[in-house]
Design an enzyme around this catalytic site. Structure first.
Site, PDB file in Angstrom:
ATOM      1  N   ASP A  22      52.447  34.342   2.852  1.00 21.09           N
ATOM      2  CA  ASP A  22      51.500  33.330   2.380  1.00 21.09           C
ATOM      3  C   ASP A  22      50.057  33.751   2.651  1.00 21.09           C
ATOM      4  OD1 ASP A  22      50.777  30.973   1.185  1.00 21.09           O
ATOM      5  OD2 ASP A  22      51.158  29.718   2.946  1.00 21.09           O
ATOM      6  N   HIS A  39      47.313  38.531  -4.892  1.00 17.18           N
ATOM      7  CA  HIS A  39      48.727  38.883  -5.080  1.00 17.18           C
ATOM      8  C   HIS A  39      48.889  40.393  -5.197  1.00 17.18           C
ATOM      9  CE1 HIS A  39      49.569  34.703  -5.385  1.00 17.18           C
ATOM     10  NE2 HIS A  39      49.047  34.522  -6.582  1.00 17.18           N
ATOM     11  N   LEU A 133      68.832  49.503   4.978  1.00 10.31           N
ATOM     12  CA  LEU A 133      68.216  48.173   5.050  1.00 10.31           C
ATOM     13  C   LEU A 133      68.562  47.420   3.771  1.00 10.31           C
ATOM     14  CD1 LEU A 133      65.951  46.126   6.134  1.00 10.31           C
ATOM     15  CD2 LEU A 133      64.368  47.458   4.732  1.00 10.31           C
TER      16      LEU A 133
HETATM   17  C1  IPE Z   1      55.579  29.342  -0.086  1.00  8.32           C
HETATM   18  O1  IPE Z   1      54.200  29.436  -0.168  1.00  8.32           O
HETATM   19  C2  IPE Z   1      56.213  30.148  -1.175  1.00  8.32           C
HETATM   20  C3  IPE Z   1      56.061  31.590  -1.082  1.00  8.32           C
HETATM   21  C4  IPE Z   1      55.526  32.233  -0.089  1.00  8.32           C
HETATM   22  C5  IPE Z   1      56.593  32.345  -2.175  1.00  8.32           C
HETATM   23  P1  IPE Z   1      53.329  28.322  -0.899  1.00  8.32           P
HETATM   24  O2  IPE Z   1      51.913  28.724  -0.754  1.00  8.32           O
HETATM   25  O3  IPE Z   1      53.824  28.093  -2.268  1.00  8.32           O
HETATM   26  O4  IPE Z   1      53.648  27.024  -0.020  1.00  8.32           O
HETATM   27  P2  IPE Z   1      52.854  25.664   0.112  1.00  8.32           P
HETATM   28  O5  IPE Z   1      52.710  25.118  -1.261  1.00  8.32           O
HETATM   29  O6  IPE Z   1      51.530  25.962   0.722  1.00  8.32           O
HETATM   30  O7  IPE Z   1      53.703  24.817   1.009  1.00  8.32           O
HETATM   31  C1  IPE Z   2      51.580  33.461  -1.335  1.00  9.43           C
HETATM   32  O1  IPE Z   2      50.198  33.306  -1.389  1.00  9.43           O
HETATM   33  C2  IPE Z   2      52.150  34.031  -2.611  1.00  9.43           C
HETATM   34  C3  IPE Z   2      52.904  33.078  -3.416  1.00  9.43           C
HETATM   35  C4  IPE Z   2      53.175  31.851  -3.072  1.00  9.43           C
HETATM   36  C5  IPE Z   2      53.410  33.556  -4.686  1.00  9.43           C
HETATM   37  P1  IPE Z   2      49.526  32.035  -2.042  1.00  9.43           P
HETATM   38  O2  IPE Z   2      49.337  32.306  -3.499  1.00  9.43           O
HETATM   39  O3  IPE Z   2      50.291  30.818  -1.724  1.00  9.43           O
HETATM   40  O4  IPE Z   2      48.118  32.020  -1.311  1.00  9.43           O
HETATM   41  P2  IPE Z   2      47.345  30.762  -0.708  1.00  9.43           P
HETATM   42  O5  IPE Z   2      48.316  30.032   0.170  1.00  9.43           O
HETATM   43  O6  IPE Z   2      46.911  29.940  -1.878  1.00  9.43           O
HETATM   44  O7  IPE Z   2      46.211  31.350   0.054  1.00  9.43           O
HETATM   45 MG    MG Z   3      50.237  29.518  -0.186  1.00  7.69          MG
END
Ligand code: IPE
Ligand code: IPE
Ligand code: MG
Length: 249
Positions: A22, A39, A133
Site C-alpha cells: 500500500d 504503481h 518459492l
Molecule cells: C488494499 O489497499 C488493496 C491492495 C493493496 C491491493 P487499498 O489502498 O485498496 O485499501 P484501502 O482502500 O485503503 O483500505
Molecule cells: C496500493 O497503493 C496499490 C493498489 C491498491 C493497487 P494505493 O494505490 O492504494 O496507494 P495509496 O494508498 O492511495 O497511497
Molecule cells: Mg491504498
C-alpha cells in the site's frame, strides 16, 4: 559491520509471508506525479521482496496486488494497473523461471480481462514445477467474496451428495477457499502506515503476526523485509496457550 540480514535466524523463518502493498498513490503525490507513476515504481519493491524471500528460503509469499474493491477506482487507474500487470508478467517471466519461482494467482479470476487471464495461465503453467518459492498474487481478491463463494460451493456439494453436512469442519472449509493447499501466512506485512486489513485473507490470518511499516510501497526494499522478519522472530506465538506451557513443550 554486521548486516541486518545476518540478524535473521534462518531456522525460525516464516514459511509464508503475506504483504498488503500500500501507498503507491501517496508516493506519487509526494512527487507531484500521477498515481500511476506510483504503481509503476511499486514494481521495483515487488522484485526486491520476491528476490529477498527466495534468497532467504521463505517458501511462500503472497502479494495483494488488486482487491475486489479496487474495481471502484477511476477507470483510467484500473486500465493502467492492468496494463502494468501484463508488462510486468512479460518482463519478469524469465526471472521467475531462472530463480525457480512458482507463480499462483488467487482471487475472482473470471472478473479479470481475458488477455491477463491468458497470460497468467501461461506463466502458471511454465512455472508449475518450480520449488524454491511460491509467489501467490492476489488479484481481484476479497476475503468476504472468497468465504461466501466457498459457502456456496459447499452447499452445492452437500446438495449433490458429494459432501456430508456433518463432515464440514475448519479443515474441509479451508479446502474450498482459493488458498487451498497454501499454508496460512505466519507474518502479514502492511506498508504505508495504514492499520487495517482491507478485506485481505480474513480466514487465513486468524493467527498471523501483523507487522505495519510506515514505508510507502515503492520505497520498500530487502532491508524492510528483513526488519519485518527480525521483528517477527522476537515474538512469542502462543496460539491460546500460556507462555509457561510453551517453555515446557
Ligand atoms: C488494499 O489497499 C488493496 C491492495 C493493496 C491491493 P487499498 O489502498 O485498496 O485499501 P484501502 O482502500 O485503503 O483500505
Ligand atoms: C496500493 O497503493 C496499490 C493498489 C491498491 C493497487 P494505493 O494505490 O492504494 O496507494 P495509496 O494508498 O492511495 O497511497
Ligand atoms: Mg491504498
Amino acid at each position: 559491520m554486521t548486516e541486518l540480514k545476518d540478524n535473521i535466524n534462518k531456522s525460525k523463518l516464516p514459511c509464508h509471508i503475506a504483504i498488503i502493498m500500500d501507498g503507491n498513490g501517496r508516493w506519487a503525490r509526494e512527487r507531484g506525479s500521477h498515481r500511476i507513476f506510483g504503481h509503476q515504481n511499486g514494481v521495483t519493491a515487488v522484485k526486491e521482496s520476491v528476490e529477498a524471500a527466495g534468497e532467504l528460503g521463505v517458501k511462500y509469499m503472497t502479494l495483494f496486488a488488486f482487491s475486489k474493491e479496487n474495481w471502484f477506482r477511476p477507470q483510467e487507474e484500473i486500465d493502467a494497473l492492468m496494463q502494468l500487470m501484463i508488462s510486468t508478467i512479460n518482463s519478469e517471466t524469465e526471472t521467475l523461471i531462472k530463480n525457480n519461482v512458482r507463480l499462483l494467482v488467487i482471487g475472482d479470476i473470471q472478473s479479470l480481462p481475458v488477455n491477463i487471464v491468458k497470460k497468467l495461465n501461461e506463466v502458471i503453467e511454465l512455472t508449475r514445477e518450480n520449488i524454491r518459492l511460491t509467489l501467490v498474487v492476489a488479484l481481484s481478491y476479497g476475503a468476504r467474496w472468497e468465504i461466501a463463494d466457498a459457502a456456496k460451493r459447499i452447499a452445492e456439494d452437500v446438495n449433490s451428495g458429494k459432501l456430508e453436512k456433518d463432515a464440514i469442519d475448519e479443515k474441509i472449509f479451508s479446502e474450498y477457499l482459493v488458498t487451498k493447499n497454501i499454508p496460512d501466512p505466519e507474518l502479514l506485512i502492511r506498508t504505508s502506515g495504514e492499520f487495517r486489513l482491507s478485506n485481505f485473507l480474513l480466514w487465513q490470518i486468524a493467527y498471523s503476526e501483523m507487522y505495519f511499516s510506515p514505508t510507502l510501497w515503492p520505497d520498500f526494499r530487502k532491508e524492510d523485509l528483513y526488519k519485518a522478519i527480525i521483528d517477527f522472530q522476537k515474538r512469542e506465538r502462543r496460539f491460546g496457550k500460556t507462555s509457561d506451557q510453551l517453555k515446557c513443550e
